[in-house]
Scaffold this motif. Structure first.
Motif, PDB file in Angstrom:
ATOM      1  N   ALA A   1       0.548  -1.159   0.236  1.00 18.64           N
ATOM      2  CA  ALA A   1      -0.103  -0.123  -0.409  1.00 18.64           C
ATOM      3  C   ALA A   1       0.024   1.253  -0.069  1.00 18.64           C
ATOM      4  O   ALA A   1       0.675   2.446  -0.556  1.00 18.64           O
ATOM      5  N   LEU A   2       1.938   1.080   1.262  1.00 20.17           N
ATOM      6  CA  LEU A   2       3.041   2.704   0.523  1.00 20.17           C
ATOM      7  C   LEU A   2       3.675   3.014  -0.247  1.00 20.17           C
ATOM      8  O   LEU A   2       3.556   3.881  -0.989  1.00 20.17           O
ATOM      9  N   LEU A   3       3.858   1.580  -1.305  1.00 20.95           N
ATOM     10  CA  LEU A   3       4.317   1.318  -2.652  1.00 20.95           C
ATOM     11  C   LEU A   3       3.641   2.059  -3.433  1.00 20.95           C
ATOM     12  O   LEU A   3       3.371   2.896  -4.083  1.00 20.95           O
ATOM     13  N   ILE A   4       2.216   1.265  -3.540  1.00 21.63           N
ATOM     14  CA  ILE A   4       1.528   2.896  -4.289  1.00 21.63           C
ATOM     15  C   ILE A   4       0.985   3.650  -3.865  1.00 21.63           C
ATOM     16  O   ILE A   4       0.681   4.608  -4.614  1.00 21.63           O
ATOM     17  N   GLN A   5       1.184   4.352  -2.664  1.00 28.43           N
ATOM     18  CA  GLN A   5       1.477   5.689  -2.631  1.00 28.43           C
ATOM     19  C   GLN A   5       2.800   6.676  -2.974  1.00 28.43           C
ATOM     20  O   GLN A   5       2.391   7.437  -3.275  1.00 28.43           O
ATOM     21  N   GLY A   6       3.273   5.656  -3.370  1.00 30.62           N
ATOM     22  CA  GLY A   6       4.849   5.990  -4.275  1.00 30.62           C
ATOM     23  C   GLY A   6       5.779   6.361  -2.880  1.00 30.62           C
ATOM     24  O   GLY A   6       6.755   7.562  -3.015  1.00 30.62           O
ATOM     25  N   LEU A   7       5.509   5.854  -1.888  1.00 30.02           N
ATOM     26  CA  LEU A   7       6.722   6.000  -0.866  1.00 30.02           C
ATOM     27  C   LEU A   7       7.286   4.638  -1.094  1.00 30.02           C
ATOM     28  O   LEU A   7       7.090   3.512  -1.247  1.00 30.02           O
ATOM     29  N   THR A   8       8.252   5.245  -0.674  1.00 30.27           N
ATOM     30  CA  THR A   8       9.543   3.414  -0.184  1.00 30.27           C
ATOM     31  C   THR A   8       9.695   3.339   0.889  1.00 30.27           C
ATOM     32  O   THR A   8      10.275   4.297   2.076  1.00 30.27           O
ATOM     33  N   PRO A   9       9.444   2.497   1.532  1.00 30.33           N
ATOM     34  CA  PRO A   9       9.296   2.440   3.162  1.00 30.33           C
ATOM     35  C   PRO A   9      11.122   2.182   3.691  1.00 30.33           C
ATOM     36  O   PRO A   9      11.078   0.986   2.904  1.00 30.33           O
ATOM     37  N   GLY A  10      11.642   2.683   4.556  1.00 27.91           N
ATOM     38  CA  GLY A  10      12.917   2.651   5.150  1.00 27.91           C
ATOM     39  C   GLY A  10      13.720   3.385   5.883  1.00 27.91           C
ATOM     40  O   GLY A  10      12.806   4.641   6.479  1.00 27.91           O
TER      41      GLY A  10
END
Lengths: 153, 498
Positions: B336-345
Motif C-alpha cells: 500500500a505504501l509503494l502504491i502511494q509512491g512511498l519507499t518504506p525505509g
C-alpha cells in the motif's frame, strides 16, 4: 482422497523438473553493451535460488519416499472427502472461466455469471442465496463504478 | 529528530472529519472481516487497497491500520463464539475461549479478549514510537551487507516457524524469492524470464500476487466447506469487561504476552499467529496450574489475545524502518505504501515525518476506539458468523478481481492474481505454508540486490559478508534464535533428570 505422500512426491518431482527447465533458460541470460561486464552475471542469483529449490524438493521427495511423511502428515489426505474435492476443483475452474469470460465478453457478463456458477460449483440449492449473491454483485458494481469512478469494462 | 511542524500537520490531518470517518470505518470493516472465518488481516487489507488509491497517504494508512488492528481482534469473536478462529492469530484463543462460552461465560471471554487486545495493541504502539526512530537512525548507515543479513534473518526465521517441515518451508521461501527474479535485471537490464511479454519487464506485481496468494486461495479452500452450517447461542455474547482487580491478578501474563507479541512482531516475517501461540505456551509453562489451560480460563484467552494485537506495532517497526515486512499483513501494507509512491525505509522518517507521526498517533486512537466499538458492535458483528460461506466465496472473489483490475486497468494483473491464487491453493492443500512464500516474494529483490552488491564490493569473497559489526550481530542473533530452543530444552531435560 489422494494421500499427502503421493501428492507431495509428485509435486516435488514437478518442482525439480520445472526448476531445471528454468535454470536452463537462465543460462541464456545476456546483458548487452557497457553493462554486460558490470558485477555478477544475471543468471547467478536465479540459478542459486533454483539450486536451493531443487535441493529442498529432493529432500522432500526423500522424506515422503523413505519416511512416508514430512512434518507429521503421515496418513493424511489432500481432501477430506470426494465432496470437498469436487467443490474445490469446480470452484477453481469457475474462477478461471470467469477470468477468461471477462477478457472475452466484458465485465457485466462475467459478473452475472460468477455468482451462480460459483454457487452451482459449491452445490448450493437455496434460491435466496443466489439472490443475495446477485444483490452483492450489483452493490460491488455500483460502488466501484459510481462511487470510485472506476470503469469496469 | 523531533519535528513539531510535521506533528502539527499530522494532527491536523488526523482531526479531519474524513480521516476520523475512515478510522471508524476501518475498525468496523476490520472487525467484520476478522470475524468471518478464513479472512484474516492480509485479506482484509488487500480487499481495502483499491479504495485507498484515490486517497491522500495519511487517511489511507489510517484506514488500513484500523482494518489491520481490528481484523486481528475480530478473529477472536468467532473463535470464542463458535470455536472457529476467524484468523490464524485466534487459533490459540479457541481452546479456552470457546470452553468459557460453552460454560455460559461467553461475555466474560469476549471481555478478556477485548481488554487483552487493547492493552497489547497500546503496548506495541509505545514500543513502535520508541524503537522505530532509533532503528531508522541506525538503518541509515546500513549498506548491502547489513540488508543481506536482515533479509536472510527474516527468511530463515519465517521458514522455521511457518510450517512443521523445514524443507517444505524453505522450498516455499525460495520459490517466493525465485518469482521476484522475473523481469528486467535491475543492475544491468538483462531480460529474465519475461517470456516475450513487456508486462513482465517490471516483474510480477506485488499487490496482485499477495492478494491472489491470500484471498483467492482462501476463496478456493472456503468453497470446499461451503455446505457447513454455523449455529451458536447469542445470549452469551454480552461483553463483560474484567474489573481492575481481575486485571491486576493477570498483570504478569499481560505484561509478558505484550513483550512476546511485540518482539515476535518485530522479527521480520513473523505474524500474529506465532505471537499468540508463543504467548499461550509461555503462560502455560509459567503457570502453577498448567493443567487448567484448555479448560476455559481467562489466562488462556488474555495471553494469546494480548500477544496477537501486540504484533501489530511490532510488525510495523521493520516494515517502516527497513522496508522489511514484520508479518504477511505488513507485507500487504508495504504494498500500500509503494502504491502511494512511498519507499518504506529509514529515509521515510526524514522525508515524511508527518506520516510517521500520523501512524503513531493513529494507532493509539485506533486501539482506544476499538474498545468502544467492540463494546457497542460485538453482538451485531457476531451475527456475521452466520453468513454462509457460499455467500462470502463469490463476493470475495469478485472484490479481488475488481480491486486488482482497478489498480491499473490491467487484465495481466488479474491474471497474476489468478495464478498466485491457484498456486496458493495447490500448495496449501499439500500442507505448505504460504507465509514464507509471501515473505520470500517481498524480500527477494532486497536479498538479490544486497547479495550481488556485497559480492561485487568484496570482489567475490563471501568472507567479507561478516566484516560488518551490524551484519555479524544479526547473523549471531539468527544462530542464537535457531539454537535457543534446542539448548533450553536440553537444559530442562538435564535439570529434570537431576
Amino acid at each position: 482422497m489422494l494421500s499427502q505422500r503421493i501428492a507431495n512426491t509428485v509435486f516435488a518431482l514437478l518442482v525439480i523438473l520445472i526448476s531445471f527447465y528454468f535454470a536452463w533458460i537462465a543460462e541464456g541470460f545476456e546483458a548487452s553493451g557497457l553493462l554486460a561486464s558490470s558485477g555478477l552475471p544475471s543468471k547467478f542469483f536465479p540459478q542459486l535460488i533454483l539450486g536451493t529449490i531443487i535441493a529442498c524438493a529432493i529432500i522432500t521427495c526423500y522424506l515422503y519416499g523413505i519416511k512416508g511423511e514430512a512434518g507429521g502428515d503421515a496418513g493424511e489426505t489432500v481432501f477430506d472427502n470426494a465432496g470437498d474435492a469436487r467443490r474445490g476443483i469446480l470452484m477453481l475452474i469457475v474462477s478461471v472461466v470467469c477470468y477468461l469470460s471477462w477478457r472475452s465478453f466484458g465485465f457485466i457478463p462475467m459478473a452475472i455469471l460468477l455468482g451462480p456458477l460459483s454457487l452451482l460449483a459449491m452445490g448450493i440449492k437455496q434460491p435466496y442465496i443466489y439472490a443475495t449473491v446477485w444483490g452483492l454483485t450489483g452493490c460491488v458494481y455500483l460502488i466501484f463504478t459510481y462511487l470510485l469512478g472506476i470503469q469496469l469494462v | 529528530m523531533f519535528d513539531l511542524n510535521a506533528l502539527m500537520i499530522s494532527l491536523g490531518l488526523l482531526a479531519d472529519p474524513l480521516t476520523i470517518t475512515l478510522l471508524v470505518v476501518g475498525i468496523v470493516l476490520g472487525m467484520i472481516i476478522g470475524i468471518l472465518p478464513g479472512l484474516g488481516p492480509p485479506i482484509a487489507i488487500a480487499l481495502a487497497l483499491p479504495f485507498t488509491f484515490y486517497m491522500e497517504t495519511i487517511p489511507s494508512m489510517i484506514l488500513l491500520l484500523g482494518i489491520y488492528s481490528a481484523a486481528i481482534y475480530g478473529g477472536s469473536i468467532s473463535a470464542i463464539a463458535v470455536g472457529i478462529p476467524g484468523t490464524g492469530a485466534a487459533i490459540a484463543t479457541v481452546q479456552d475461549g470457546h470452553k468459557m462460552f460453552k460454560a455460559g461465560r461467553g461475555g466474560e471471554a469476549l471481555g478478556f479478549s477485548l481488554t487483552g487486545s487493547i492493552i497489547g495493541g497500546l503496548f506495541s504502539v509505545v514500543c513502535l514510537v520508541v524503537i522505530s526512530p532509533l532503528l531508522a537512525s541506525l538503518a541509515v548507515k546500513f549498506g548491502p551487507r547489513e540488508y543481506l543479513a536482515i533479509s536472510v534473518f527474516g527468511l530463515i526465521v519465517v521458514v522455521r516457524v511457518a510450517g512443521k517441515s523445514l524443507p517444505k518451508g524453505l522450498l516455499m521461501g525460495t520459490l517466493g524469492i525465485f518469482l521476484t527474479t522475473w523481469g528486467l535485471d535491475e543492475l544491468n537490464g538483462t531480460e529474465r524470464f519475461t517470456f516475450g511479454t513487456y508486462h513482465l519487464y517490471e516483474g510480477l506485481p506485488l499487490v496482485p500476487f499477495l492478494v491472489g496468494l491470500f484471498a483467492v486461495s482462501e476463496v478456493l479452500i472456503g468453497s470446499e466447506r461451503a455446505l457447513q452450517k454455523t449455529r451458536f447461542n447469542m445470549d452469551s455474547l454480552k461483553v463483560k469487561l474484567p474489573g481492575l482487580k481481575t486485571l491486576a491478578g493477570l498483570k504478569d501474563v499481560i505484561f509478558r504476552s505484550s513483550i512476546i507479541g511485540t518482539i515476535i512482531g518485530i522479527i521480520p516475517g513473523e505474524g500474529a499467529a506465532v505471537g499468540a501461540f508463543f504467548a499461550y505456551s509461555e503462560a502455560k509453562r509459567r503457570s502453577k496450574t498448567p493443567e487448567a489451560y484448555g479448560t476455559g480460563i481467562p489466562e488462556g484467552i488474555i495471553a494469546p489475545e494480548t500477544a496477537n494485537n501486540a504484533t501489530v506495532g511490532g510488525a510495523l517497526v521493520p516494515t517502516l524502518t527497513l522496508g522489511v515486512p514484520g508479518s504477511p499483513a505488513a507485507a500487504v501494507l508495504l504494498g500500500a505504501l509503494l502504491i502511494q509512491g512511498l519507499t518504506p525505509g529509514p529515509k521515510l522518517f526524514s522525508d515524511r515525518p508527518d506520516l510517521m507521526y500520523a501512524i503513531f498517533i493513529g494507532l493509539f486512537v485506533i486501539n482506544i476506539l476499538m474498545m468502544f466499538i467492540g463494546l457497542l458492535a460485538i453482538r451485531f458483528a457476531a451475527r456475521l458468523i452466520m453468513v454462509p460461506t457460499s455467500v462470502i466465496v463469490p463476493t470475495v472473489l469478485l472484490l479481488s478481481f475488481v480491486g486488482i483490475y482497478s489498480v491499473s486497468y490491467s487484465f495481466f494483473n488479474v491474471g497474476v492474481l489468478m495464478g498466485a491464487g491457484i498456486l496458493g491453493y495447490v500448495v496449501r492443500k499439500l500442507g505448505y505454508s504460504i507465509a514464507p512464500l509471501s515473505i520470500g516474494f517481498v524480500l527477494g529483490p532486497i536479498l538479490e540486490n544486497s547479495l550481488r552488491q556485497s559480492l561485487t564490493i568484496a570482489d567475490g569473497s563471501f568472507v567479507e559478508f561478516f566484516n560488518s559489526p551490524i551484519g555479524l550481530t544479526i547473523y549471531a542473533t539468527l544462530v542464537l534464535t535457531i539454537l535457543w530452543g534446542p539448548i533450553i530444552s536440553r537444559i530442562r531435560k538435564n535439570s529434570t533428570k537431576a
